[in-house]
Design a protein around this motif. Sequence first.
Motif, PDB file in Angstrom:
ATOM      1  N   GLY A   1       2.853   2.850  -0.773  1.00 36.74           N
ATOM      2  CA  GLY A   1       2.150   3.924  -1.727  1.00 36.74           C
ATOM      3  C   GLY A   1       1.819   5.105  -0.804  1.00 36.74           C
ATOM      4  O   GLY A   1       0.552   5.321  -0.407  1.00 36.74           O
TER       5      GLY A   1
ATOM      6  N   SER B   1       0.202  11.220  -0.490  1.00 35.41           N
ATOM      7  CA  SER B   1      -0.038  12.386   0.535  1.00 35.41           C
ATOM      8  C   SER B   1       0.059  12.244   1.805  1.00 35.41           C
ATOM      9  O   SER B   1       0.077  12.870   2.870  1.00 35.41           O
TER      10      SER B   1
ATOM     11  N   GLU C   1       7.193   4.957  -0.240  1.00 35.11           N
ATOM     12  CA  GLU C   1       6.817   5.512  -1.250  1.00 35.11           C
ATOM     13  C   GLU C   1       8.061   5.286  -2.327  1.00 35.11           C
ATOM     14  O   GLU C   1       9.186   5.526  -1.747  1.00 35.11           O
TER      15      GLU C   1
ATOM     16  N   GLY D   1       7.999  -0.637  -2.900  1.00 34.60           N
ATOM     17  CA  GLY D   1       7.078  -1.413  -2.209  1.00 34.60           C
ATOM     18  C   GLY D   1       7.000  -3.140  -2.520  1.00 34.60           C
ATOM     19  O   GLY D   1       6.618  -3.787  -1.734  1.00 34.60           O
TER      20      GLY D   1
ATOM     21  N   LEU E   1       4.193   0.651  -9.563  1.00 34.74           N
ATOM     22  CA  LEU E   1       5.425   0.521 -10.403  1.00 34.74           C
ATOM     23  C   LEU E   1       6.724  -0.147  -9.705  1.00 34.74           C
ATOM     24  O   LEU E   1       6.807   0.162  -8.534  1.00 34.74           O
TER      25      LEU E   1
HETATM   26  N1  SAH Z   1      -1.864   5.970   0.232  1.00 36.09           N
HETATM   27  C1  SAH Z   1      -1.801   7.275  -0.583  1.00 36.09           C
HETATM   28  C2  SAH Z   1      -2.502   7.286  -1.939  1.00 36.09           C
HETATM   29  C3  SAH Z   1      -1.429   7.169  -2.878  1.00 36.09           C
HETATM   30  S1  SAH Z   1      -1.499   7.043  -4.817  1.00 36.09           S
HETATM   31  C4  SAH Z   1      -2.643   8.647   0.085  1.00 36.09           C
HETATM   32  O1  SAH Z   1      -3.184   8.323   0.897  1.00 36.09           O
HETATM   33  O2  SAH Z   1      -2.680   9.690  -0.620  1.00 36.09           O
HETATM   34  C5  SAH Z   1      -0.220   5.718  -5.057  1.00 36.09           C
HETATM   35  C6  SAH Z   1       1.169   5.879  -4.394  1.00 36.09           C
HETATM   36  O3  SAH Z   1       1.736   4.854  -4.771  1.00 36.09           O
HETATM   37  C7  SAH Z   1       1.830   7.192  -5.433  1.00 36.09           C
HETATM   38  O4  SAH Z   1       2.289   7.876  -4.528  1.00 36.09           O
HETATM   39  C8  SAH Z   1       2.838   6.257  -6.005  1.00 36.09           C
HETATM   40  O5  SAH Z   1       3.906   6.999  -6.167  1.00 36.09           O
HETATM   41  C9  SAH Z   1       3.112   4.974  -5.134  1.00 36.09           C
HETATM   42  N2  SAH Z   1       3.536   3.805  -5.639  1.00 36.09           N
HETATM   43  C10 SAH Z   1       3.364   3.358  -6.939  1.00 36.09           C
HETATM   44  N3  SAH Z   1       4.305   2.220  -6.899  1.00 36.09           N
HETATM   45  C11 SAH Z   1       5.047   2.061  -5.832  1.00 36.09           C
HETATM   46  C12 SAH Z   1       5.975   1.026  -5.255  1.00 36.09           C
HETATM   47  N4  SAH Z   1       6.272  -0.051  -6.029  1.00 36.09           N
HETATM   48  N5  SAH Z   1       6.293   1.333  -4.121  1.00 36.09           N
HETATM   49  C13 SAH Z   1       6.023   2.348  -3.358  1.00 36.09           C
HETATM   50  N6  SAH Z   1       5.351   3.184  -3.806  1.00 36.09           N
HETATM   51  C14 SAH Z   1       4.547   3.123  -4.805  1.00 36.09           C
END
Ligand code: SAH
Length: 234
Positions: free
Chosen positions: A106, A109, A127, A155, A228
């Motif tokens: 994830g 940002s 991501e 992920g 997701l």
């Molecule tokens: N670490 C980030 C917080 C992100 S919020 C920061 O420092 O800003 C969570 C993020 O996880 C989102 O961008 C979302 O799109 C991503 N995400 C959700 N499920 C995921 C998956 N299966 N694999 C990769 N990214 C995922």
Amino acid sequence: MGCVNISQSNYLAAFMRIFEDNYRHKGMRKQLVDGIRQKGISDDRVLQAILHIPRHFFMDSAFDKIAYEDRAFPIAEGQTISQPYTVAYQTQLLELKPFEKVLEIGTGSAYQACVLAEMGVQVFTIERQRNLFDQNKNFPFLKKYTNIKFFYGDGYEGLPTYAPFDKIIITAAAPLVPPKLIEQLKIEGKMVIPLGDGKVQRMLRITKQEGGILKEEEFDNFSFVPMLQGRKGS
Ligand code: SAH
């Protein structure tokens, strides 16, 4: 008509990033770090990393003050940049040592990835949303972190090519502990994961012991956007 009315210009301003880090920003950041310390974060290396990174660079907002309040904030695609306290909390639980290989799920940002990178580890971050991944490719500040590798993918699959990892951090609410990520963890490696599919998740630290036995430690409750399945975008 050739003029821009007030609401249009506010709209434009709200989506401009400010890439200037002045004394006012540094002062606000110092206060933020003091606040996080008071809330119980004691790992000085984590606090130093937060002190060094201009969090307002990561947010599309005309109101750069907001970047230094201790709260989550919306970024693109309905996602959020985690609350600084949450970033510090997860990072502290990782107990990082220099040069370790760390997988982040994830990227969002990329703020959390930069906190990890500031601490001298090798970061691999995934991501699932193409737009967020592309946005980070065009974000000049990230060029200074040659120890971060960015991936567009799911992920849940991890990164078998780069495994095993010393540490894994999941920054979205996981409904279950992803089995492939456990496989990609070294023996004595640790995973920090907000677990739960409701509004609130429990922060867990899972240590993979000799023979693949998992030790689980439970910490506080947090609220993340969901992890997701699959990728989004092309
Ligand atoms: N670490 C980030 C917080 C992100 S919020 C920061 O420092 O800003 C969570 C993020 O996880 C989102 O961008 C979302 O799109 C991503 N995400 C959700 N499920 C995921 C998956 N299966 N694999 C990769 N990214 C995922």
